[in-house]
Design a protein around this motif. Structure first.
Motif, PDB file in Angstrom:
ATOM      1  N   ILE A  79       0.858  -1.193   0.000  1.00 33.45           N
ATOM      2  CA  ILE A  79       0.000   0.000   0.000  1.00 33.45           C
ATOM      3  C   ILE A  79       0.888   1.233   0.000  1.00 33.45           C
ATOM      4  O   ILE A  79       1.836   1.326   0.776  1.00 33.45           O
ATOM      5  CB  ILE A  79      -0.925   0.047   1.236  1.00 33.45           C
ATOM      6  CG1 ILE A  79      -1.741  -1.235   1.362  1.00 33.45           C
ATOM      7  CG2 ILE A  79      -1.848   1.256   1.168  1.00 33.45           C
ATOM      8  CD1 ILE A  79      -2.604  -1.273   2.604  1.00 33.45           C
TER       9      ILE A  79
ATOM     10  N   VAL B 201      -1.008  -0.570  -4.084  1.00 36.95           N
ATOM     11  CA  VAL B 201      -2.377  -0.061  -4.111  1.00 36.95           C
ATOM     12  C   VAL B 201      -2.370   1.283  -3.398  1.00 36.95           C
ATOM     13  O   VAL B 201      -1.740   1.433  -2.344  1.00 36.95           O
ATOM     14  CB  VAL B 201      -3.341  -1.039  -3.403  1.00 36.95           C
ATOM     15  CG1 VAL B 201      -4.749  -0.461  -3.372  1.00 36.95           C
ATOM     16  CG2 VAL B 201      -3.321  -2.384  -4.090  1.00 36.95           C
ATOM     17  N   GLU B 202      -3.035   2.264  -3.967  1.00 39.48           N
ATOM     18  CA  GLU B 202      -3.087   3.580  -3.330  1.00 39.48           C
ATOM     19  C   GLU B 202      -3.961   3.516  -2.083  1.00 39.48           C
ATOM     20  O   GLU B 202      -5.046   2.918  -2.091  1.00 39.48           O
ATOM     21  CB  GLU B 202      -3.633   4.632  -4.292  1.00 39.48           C
ATOM     22  CG  GLU B 202      -2.787   4.835  -5.533  1.00 39.48           C
ATOM     23  CD  GLU B 202      -1.382   5.348  -5.219  1.00 39.48           C
ATOM     24  OE1 GLU B 202      -1.221   6.050  -4.191  1.00 39.48           O
ATOM     25  OE2 GLU B 202      -0.458   5.038  -5.996  1.00 39.48           O
TER      26      GLU B 202
ATOM     27  N   ARG C 215      -5.819   5.638  -0.688  1.00 42.93           N
ATOM     28  CA  ARG C 215      -7.162   6.231  -0.799  1.00 42.93           C
ATOM     29  C   ARG C 215      -8.173   5.247  -1.376  1.00 42.93           C
ATOM     30  O   ARG C 215      -9.369   5.349  -1.097  1.00 42.93           O
ATOM     31  CB  ARG C 215      -7.109   7.495  -1.646  1.00 42.93           C
ATOM     32  CG  ARG C 215      -6.741   7.296  -3.103  1.00 42.93           C
ATOM     33  CD  ARG C 215      -6.807   8.598  -3.887  1.00 42.93           C
ATOM     34  NE  ARG C 215      -6.436   8.404  -5.283  1.00 42.93           N
ATOM     35  CZ  ARG C 215      -5.196   8.476  -5.737  1.00 42.93           C
ATOM     36  NH1 ARG C 215      -4.215   8.739  -4.889  1.00 42.93           N
ATOM     37  NH2 ARG C 215      -4.927   8.282  -7.022  1.00 42.93           N
ATOM     38  N   THR C 216      -7.701   4.289  -2.185  1.00 39.52           N
ATOM     39  CA  THR C 216      -8.631   3.307  -2.733  1.00 39.52           C
ATOM     40  C   THR C 216      -8.977   2.234  -1.701  1.00 39.52           C
ATOM     41  O   THR C 216     -10.015   1.582  -1.808  1.00 39.52           O
ATOM     42  CB  THR C 216      -8.044   2.629  -3.984  1.00 39.52           C
ATOM     43  OG1 THR C 216      -6.895   1.852  -3.606  1.00 39.52           O
ATOM     44  CG2 THR C 216      -7.626   3.656  -5.012  1.00 39.52           C
ATOM     45  N   VAL C 217      -8.092   2.064  -0.709  1.00 42.91           N
ATOM     46  CA  VAL C 217      -8.353   1.081   0.348  1.00 42.91           C
ATOM     47  C   VAL C 217      -9.250   1.675   1.417  1.00 42.91           C
ATOM     48  O   VAL C 217     -10.230   1.065   1.850  1.00 42.91           O
ATOM     49  CB  VAL C 217      -7.032   0.592   0.978  1.00 42.91           C
ATOM     50  CG1 VAL C 217      -7.315  -0.359   2.143  1.00 42.91           C
ATOM     51  CG2 VAL C 217      -6.154  -0.085  -0.069  1.00 42.91           C
TER      52      VAL C 217
ATOM     53  N   GLY D 196     -10.510   5.142   1.467  1.00 40.15           N
ATOM     54  CA  GLY D 196     -11.501   6.123   1.051  1.00 40.15           C
ATOM     55  C   GLY D 196     -11.455   7.352   1.929  1.00 40.15           C
ATOM     56  O   GLY D 196     -10.773   7.398   2.949  1.00 40.15           O
TER      57      GLY D 196
ATOM     58  N   THR E 243     -14.097   6.609   5.718  1.00 43.38           N
ATOM     59  CA  THR E 243     -14.309   5.222   6.115  1.00 43.38           C
ATOM     60  C   THR E 243     -14.359   5.025   7.626  1.00 43.38           C
ATOM     61  O   THR E 243     -14.496   3.912   8.098  1.00 43.38           O
ATOM     62  CB  THR E 243     -13.190   4.328   5.549  1.00 43.38           C
ATOM     63  OG1 THR E 243     -11.935   4.846   5.991  1.00 43.38           O
ATOM     64  CG2 THR E 243     -13.232   4.307   4.038  1.00 43.38           C
TER      65      THR E 243
ATOM     66  N   ARG F 110     -10.184  -2.695   7.242  1.00 46.45           N
ATOM     67  CA  ARG F 110     -10.269  -2.988   5.816  1.00 46.45           C
ATOM     68  C   ARG F 110      -9.492  -4.269   5.491  1.00 46.45           C
ATOM     69  O   ARG F 110      -8.678  -4.743   6.298  1.00 46.45           O
ATOM     70  CB  ARG F 110      -9.709  -1.818   4.994  1.00 46.45           C
ATOM     71  CG  ARG F 110     -10.402  -0.505   5.289  1.00 46.45           C
ATOM     72  CD  ARG F 110     -11.861  -0.539   4.894  1.00 46.45           C
ATOM     73  NE  ARG F 110     -12.604   0.507   5.586  1.00 46.45           N
ATOM     74  CZ  ARG F 110     -13.907   0.651   5.518  1.00 46.45           C
ATOM     75  NH1 ARG F 110     -14.633  -0.175   4.789  1.00 46.45           N
ATOM     76  NH2 ARG F 110     -14.507   1.618   6.180  1.00 46.45           N
TER      77      ARG F 110
ATOM     78  N   VAL G 263      -6.956  -6.141   2.622  1.00 47.04           N
ATOM     79  CA  VAL G 263      -6.034  -5.943   1.513  1.00 47.04           C
ATOM     80  C   VAL G 263      -5.490  -7.301   1.098  1.00 47.04           C
ATOM     81  O   VAL G 263      -5.005  -8.064   1.944  1.00 47.04           O
ATOM     82  CB  VAL G 263      -4.864  -5.011   1.896  1.00 47.04           C
ATOM     83  CG1 VAL G 263      -3.913  -4.840   0.719  1.00 47.04           C
ATOM     84  CG2 VAL G 263      -5.388  -3.657   2.364  1.00 47.04           C
TER      85      VAL G 263
END
Length: 322
Positions: free
Chosen positions: A47, A103-104, A106-108, A110, A113, A118, A120
């Motif tokens: 991440i 993975v950015e 912000r996509t994990v 948001g 949130t 979360r 991954v």
């Protein structure tokens, strides 16, 4: 609701025993800790996080991975039980394999949130819990600017046992749907933040001359307690040196080497920080504030305040109040 501590009380005679200088520094920076959630992960994952915008800290509760901070010479290996704090505003990566396509963040997570957990990648062999620290916009620099880019407390460190107990309680509160769980979790996270800073200081890591180094110096502690406990008193160099069990010359030289400024200049700077806070939060006349801070007249205080801040106290109050 946040209740700010009374740094400069309307009635000094009603004040309690002074806090230690390090606690004073933390309170003046108005550090507030917020549990921001976490994530589980499995497989090969990575991440990428943008510059945090605030102090963040994380605890590895299960599994292991790598932390790669922009500007650091090499990635840091992370294992279960490790805790790390990131004061620097730099991008960083977390992952089991830093060669994996990142993975950015912000996509994990948001933008809104909350403090959930979360997922991954595949699996849950890795579990991390995070929090961030909000500092006073005006005075947070007293703390943020003097911390290193990363503080890493290993699970094998002597201070780790206390951290692990706090983490266990934090996880329990975070998972529980009990009355007061949110406040309890925030308080535990804040204590965790303080213990991380303490572990860093106990480890003997070199500190630059300044507020934090002075606030945690055992030899200067007696003199700093006097200045912080009664900032309005006309402290003499000899009194402060005697409290620190040093000669005047040795004390003055040692104080400047640790704090970066001479003792009485430190006292003036502390008075001005208190004055700024009082002008923002209290409606007392400037003349009364001058008296409480030990100045013989309003003009003497105003001149000192302008010399340090660049503006007079009345103008300062009008600016922050607008």
């Amino acid at each position: 609701m946040l209740v700010r501590p009374p740094y400069l009380r309307e009635n000094p005679e009603m004040s309690s025993a002074p806090l230690d200088p390090f606690s004073d520094l933390l309170k003046f920076a108005d550090a507030q800790t917020v549990v921001s959630g976490g994530f589980t992960a499995g497989g090969a994952w990575c991440i990428r996080f943008p510059p945090p915008g605030k102090i963040k800290f994380f605890a590895i509760l299960r599994g292991g991975g790598w932390l790669d901070i922009e500007g650091e010479p090499a990635p840091h290996r992370l294992d279960a039980g490790d805790v790390f704090l990131l004061p620097a505003q730099r991008p960083f990566r977390l992952g089991s394999d830093l060669r994996a396509t990142p993975v950015e963040a912000r996509t994990v997570f948001g933008p809104n949130t909350g403090c959930g957990i979360r997922q991954v990648g595949d699996g849950d062999e890795f579990f991390l819990l995070g929090a961030h620290v909000v500092l006073d916009p005006a005075y947070g620099w007293l703390l943020a600017d003097i911390l290193p880019p990363v503080i890493l407390v290993r699970h094998t460190a002597p201070e780790a046992d206390g951290l692990h107990w706090l983490l266990d309680q934090l996880v329990r509160e975070h998972a529980a749907d009990l009355p007061g769980a949110g406040i309890a979790a925030a308080q535990l996270a804040h204590l965790l933040f303080i213990r991380i800073l303490r572990a860093h200081l106990v480890a003997g890591a070199p500190l630059p001359a300044g507020w934090l180094r002075a606030a945690t110096d055992a030899r200067l502690a007696p003199a700093l307690r006097l200045m912080h406990g009664d900032p309005g008193r006309a402290w003499q160099l000899g009194e402060l040196a005697k409290a620190a069990a040093m000669s005047r010359t040795t004390f003055a030289q040692y104080f400047k080497a640790v704090a970066g400024i001479p003792p009485l200049a430190y006292l003036t700077a502390w008075r001005m920080r208190l004055a700024e806070r009082a002008l923002k939060e209290q409606n007392a006349p400037v003349s009364e504030l001058a008296h409480r801070l030990g100045y013989a007249s309003e003009s003497a205080f105003s001149n000192a305040f302008k010399r340090v801040t660049g503006v007079g106290p009345r103008r300062y109050r009008g600016t922050v109040g607008s």
